[in-house]
Write a protein that holds these residues in place. Structure first.
Motif, PDB file in Angstrom:
ATOM      1  N   MET A   1       0.837  -1.208   0.000  1.00  0.00           N
ATOM      2  CA  MET A   1       0.000   0.000   0.000  1.00  0.00           C
ATOM      3  C   MET A   1       0.872   1.258   0.000  1.00  0.00           C
ATOM      4  N   ASP A   2       1.892   1.272   0.890  1.00  0.00           N
ATOM      5  CA  ASP A   2       2.758   2.445   0.976  1.00  0.00           C
ATOM      6  C   ASP A   2       3.431   2.744  -0.364  1.00  0.00           C
ATOM      7  N   ASP A   3       3.901   1.694  -1.046  1.00  0.00           N
ATOM      8  CA  ASP A   3       4.543   1.882  -2.347  1.00  0.00           C
ATOM      9  C   ASP A   3       3.577   2.500  -3.354  1.00  0.00           C
ATOM     10  N   LEU A   4       2.333   1.998  -3.336  1.00  0.00           N
ATOM     11  CA  LEU A   4       1.340   2.466  -4.309  1.00  0.00           C
ATOM     12  C   LEU A   4       0.942   3.905  -4.023  1.00  0.00           C
ATOM     13  N   VAL A   5       0.853   4.251  -2.742  1.00  0.00           N
ATOM     14  CA  VAL A   5       0.541   5.639  -2.375  1.00  0.00           C
ATOM     15  C   VAL A   5       1.739   6.527  -2.721  1.00  0.00           C
ATOM     16  N   GLY A   6       2.927   6.039  -2.409  1.00  0.00           N
ATOM     17  CA  GLY A   6       4.137   6.809  -2.715  1.00  0.00           C
ATOM     18  C   GLY A   6       4.276   7.098  -4.199  1.00  0.00           C
ATOM     19  N   ALA A   7       3.866   6.139  -5.019  1.00  0.00           N
ATOM     20  CA  ALA A   7       3.953   6.314  -6.469  1.00  0.00           C
ATOM     21  C   ALA A   7       2.796   7.146  -7.006  1.00  0.00           C
ATOM     22  N   GLY A   8       1.895   7.568  -6.120  1.00  0.00           N
ATOM     23  CA  GLY A   8       0.773   8.406  -6.554  1.00  0.00           C
ATOM     24  C   GLY A   8      -0.342   7.632  -7.225  1.00  0.00           C
ATOM     25  N   LEU A   9      -0.311   6.303  -7.138  1.00  0.00           N
ATOM     26  CA  LEU A   9      -1.331   5.507  -7.827  1.00  0.00           C
ATOM     27  C   LEU A   9      -2.598   5.364  -6.998  1.00  0.00           C
ATOM     28  N   LEU A  10      -2.438   5.273  -5.677  1.00  0.00           N
ATOM     29  CA  LEU A  10      -3.596   5.161  -4.789  1.00  0.00           C
ATOM     30  C   LEU A  10      -3.624   6.340  -3.817  1.00  0.00           C
ATOM     31  N   VAL A  11      -4.831   6.702  -3.395  1.00  0.00           N
ATOM     32  CA  VAL A  11      -5.048   7.840  -2.499  1.00  0.00           C
ATOM     33  C   VAL A  11      -5.840   7.362  -1.293  1.00  0.00           C
ATOM     34  N   PRO A  12      -5.220   7.258  -0.128  1.00  0.00           N
ATOM     35  CA  PRO A  12      -5.977   6.821   1.051  1.00  0.00           C
ATOM     36  C   PRO A  12      -6.999   7.896   1.461  1.00  0.00           C
ATOM     37  N   THR A  13      -8.101   7.468   2.077  1.00  0.00           N
ATOM     38  CA  THR A  13      -9.132   8.439   2.489  1.00  0.00           C
ATOM     39  C   THR A  13      -9.260   8.513   4.001  1.00  0.00           C
ATOM     40  N   GLY A  14      -8.559   7.631   4.714  1.00  0.00           N
ATOM     41  CA  GLY A  14      -8.710   7.617   6.155  1.00  0.00           C
ATOM     42  C   GLY A  14      -9.549   6.447   6.640  1.00  0.00           C
ATOM     43  N   VAL A  15     -10.282   5.811   5.745  1.00  0.00           N
ATOM     44  CA  VAL A  15     -11.027   4.590   6.098  1.00  0.00           C
ATOM     45  C   VAL A  15     -10.401   3.436   5.328  1.00  0.00           C
ATOM     46  N   GLU A  16     -10.107   2.357   6.019  1.00  0.00           N
ATOM     47  CA  GLU A  16      -9.478   1.209   5.372  1.00  0.00           C
ATOM     48  C   GLU A  16     -10.362   0.645   4.265  1.00  0.00           C
ATOM     49  N   GLY A  17      -9.746   0.417   3.110  1.00  0.00           N
ATOM     50  CA  GLY A  17     -10.482  -0.200   2.010  1.00  0.00           C
ATOM     51  C   GLY A  17     -11.338   0.760   1.211  1.00  0.00           C
ATOM     52  N   VAL A  18     -11.304   2.047   1.570  1.00  0.00           N
ATOM     53  CA  VAL A  18     -11.999   3.086   0.781  1.00  0.00           C
ATOM     54  C   VAL A  18     -10.903   3.966   0.210  1.00  0.00           C
ATOM     55  N   ILE A  19     -10.593   3.771  -1.078  1.00  0.00           N
ATOM     56  CA  ILE A  19      -9.334   4.242  -1.631  1.00  0.00           C
ATOM     57  C   ILE A  19      -9.565   4.951  -2.961  1.00  0.00           C
ATOM     58  N   GLY A  20      -8.960   6.135  -3.113  1.00  0.00           N
ATOM     59  CA  GLY A  20      -9.013   6.847  -4.374  1.00  0.00           C
ATOM     60  C   GLY A  20      -7.963   6.312  -5.337  1.00  0.00           C
ATOM     61  N   ARG A  21      -8.169   6.559  -6.612  1.00  0.00           N
ATOM     62  CA  ARG A  21      -7.269   6.056  -7.639  1.00  0.00           C
ATOM     63  C   ARG A  21      -6.806   7.183  -8.542  1.00  0.00           C
ATOM     64  N   SER A  22      -5.535   7.144  -8.936  1.00  0.00           N
ATOM     65  CA  SER A  22      -5.007   8.179  -9.831  1.00  0.00           C
ATOM     66  C   SER A  22      -5.495   7.944 -11.254  1.00  0.00           C
ATOM     67  N   GLY A  23      -5.308   8.955 -12.089  1.00  0.00           N
ATOM     68  CA  GLY A  23      -5.646   8.828 -13.500  1.00  0.00           C
ATOM     69  C   GLY A  23      -4.901   7.675 -14.159  1.00  0.00           C
ATOM     70  N   THR A  24      -3.650   7.468 -13.780  1.00  0.00           N
ATOM     71  CA  THR A  24      -2.872   6.374 -14.362  1.00  0.00           C
ATOM     72  C   THR A  24      -3.451   5.022 -13.958  1.00  0.00           C
ATOM     73  N   PHE A  25      -3.774   4.869 -12.688  1.00  0.00           N
ATOM     74  CA  PHE A  25      -4.377   3.618 -12.214  1.00  0.00           C
ATOM     75  C   PHE A  25      -5.669   3.339 -12.989  1.00  0.00           C
TER      76      PHE A  25
END
Lengths: 298, 298
Positions: A1-25
């Motif tokens: 998860m940390d790698d994916l967030v670091g790469a800007g692909l995923l966006v955490p929202t503060g609730v587990e399993g509720v996740i934003g996605r980048s344009g690339t993803f």
């Protein structure tokens, strides 16, 4: 998860399993979706799309609340007075519990893309001679908060559903075991087909899982996304006459229809692609990029 | 509604405003979406996609539950014992009320695509010098059951969100009033821009609506879809520093950020296109079909 967030692909929202996605993803996910649509276009499926909520009565009819009460999401809303609305607003502003001021609505969150298909098909009367084949995709919800990005609460599923006689359904179901592997393999995802079971609730549920496994009704294609334990990214399910009986779907000759569905878990497949080919999709193999319709970089 | 169902474009589910869509309807809707994406591609917006549920705490922070408690959908689930699960299953099978066996979860249904954007932007710290422009799209939910197909409970919204200084935001907001009309006009939808207000709850809400109108903060582009009373198909909203304050978003120079958003209601626009050009999309004007990417018929 940390790698994916670091790469800007995923966006955490503060609730587990509720996740934003980048344009690339999204481009990767939708690229895979379009790739599968291209392959299945010749199958002649009827296309229908349902919203991420469905009538509560439909889910009650399927027994979903008996098998998976812990995963089901029901939608509540406010139907009170102006005074109660003030009370609700005050508590909400203070982030204290206001749930007693909510009442249940007529809808629930759709747990799998195919659920709304069965009552729709049933409503059309007896099946045509060759049965029906339906292509459906939906935002699905399962209440299982987890830090694992491969276990989102809200995710997209693209399914094909076959509704016909037992023989026709079994043949179609069997055909998808290898076909699914080929579709995933062509984009670099080597998967294994394993006998699986649904996460039925409680002690009685464990027996249902054992029985489901013994009969080989559920197969999954699995890929190691976030740990060494492989994650299902595609499922191939034979429901026998379960939905046919629930919704009273009859074949042309008057028997209870059998049903099966196959489903691609789109977020999981996108995650598997990033796991297999790396976090920078511009460096992916040319043939994979071509199949996924990822435009060549300038 | 009857015409659209008869033509096979919409599929009723038994709950008002929860409606399935045919493959053709989807092609038109996604065609319009891609057409707008093509036009706005040069704007340089950051693309992000959030799921149809968002953290409850976020909606509490915005005051949505104060302004629109009647439209908000909260997600409940089951967290009880095996015994209670049996009770739930039994009542569900009999279609009797089981809502007292549900408890509130950490998520709510997303009421507009832009809500998750503000806490995400706030989490990144002070804005860059030119502010931010975000492209977002989402399945949205509002609990307002209606037989009108142009008033669905679950629908898609594609938005652009500007977060910057007051001057920058006002300029961007103003620019979209005409631009929105041109985008819609090019596919045959002649719309009027009217001053509008949100459906705030209750007596106090009516005063908020009046104030919102007087300040001209909300504009809508309207088109007569299902009756003589025109339906908003696009909205252009200036929030002043509302979200900037709620989520503590600061500009580079330390002021509270202002925000505005524009949104296309995708189901309503698809309905407007069918209203304007007829129920058989193969007979639509060539230029409209070309802009919407509808493949030429064989």
């Amino acid at each position: 998860m940390d790698d994916l967030v670091g790469a800007g692909l995923l966006v955490p929202t503060g609730v587990e399993g509720v996740i934003g996605r980048s344009g690339t993803f999204e481009r990767v996910l939708l690229g895979f979706d379009a790739y599968v649509e291209g392959i299945t276009a010749g199958d002649g499926a009827e296309i229908v799309r349902f919203p991420p909520v469905l009538p509560r009565a439909q889910l009650e009819t399927t027994g979903y609340l008996s098998s998976f009460p812990h995963l089901a999401g029901s939608v509540f809303s406010f139907a009170g007075s102006e005074e109660e609305a003030l009370e609700l607003a005050e508590r909400a502003a203070g982030h204290t519990d206001w749930s007693d001021l909510q009442t249940v609505t007529e809808v629930m969150l759709t747990p799998a893309a195919c659920y709304p298909v069965y009552p729709w098909v049933a409503g059309a009367g007896p099946l045509p001679p060759a049965g029906r084949l339906v292509d459906v995709a939906c935002q699905c919800f399962r209440h299982e908060p987890s830090p694992d990005p491969a276990r989102m609460q809200s995710f997209r599923m693209h399914e094909q559903v076959r509704i016909a006689t037992a023989d026709e359904v079994v043949e179609w179901h069997q055909g998808w075991v290898d076909r699914g592997g080929e579709i995933l393999g062509a984009v670099g995802l080597e998967t294994e087909a394993v006998v699986a079971s649904d996460p039925f609730f409680g002690r009685a549920g464990r027996m249902l899982s054992v029985s489901q496994r013994e009969q080989g009704l559920k197969l999954e294609r699995v890929f190691p996304i976030s740990s060494d334990r492989p994650t299902p990214i595609m499922s191939i399910n034979y429901h026998q006459d379960h939905f046919g009986r629930d919704f009273d779907i009859g074949t042309g000759s008057g028997e209870v229809a059998h049903t099966a569905c196959i489903g691609f878990g789109l977020e999981r497949i996108a995650l598997a692609l990033f796991k297999q080919h790396g976090l920078d999709e511009r460096a992916w193999p040319d043939d994979v990029r071509r199949l996924l319709g990822l435009a060549p970089e300038a």
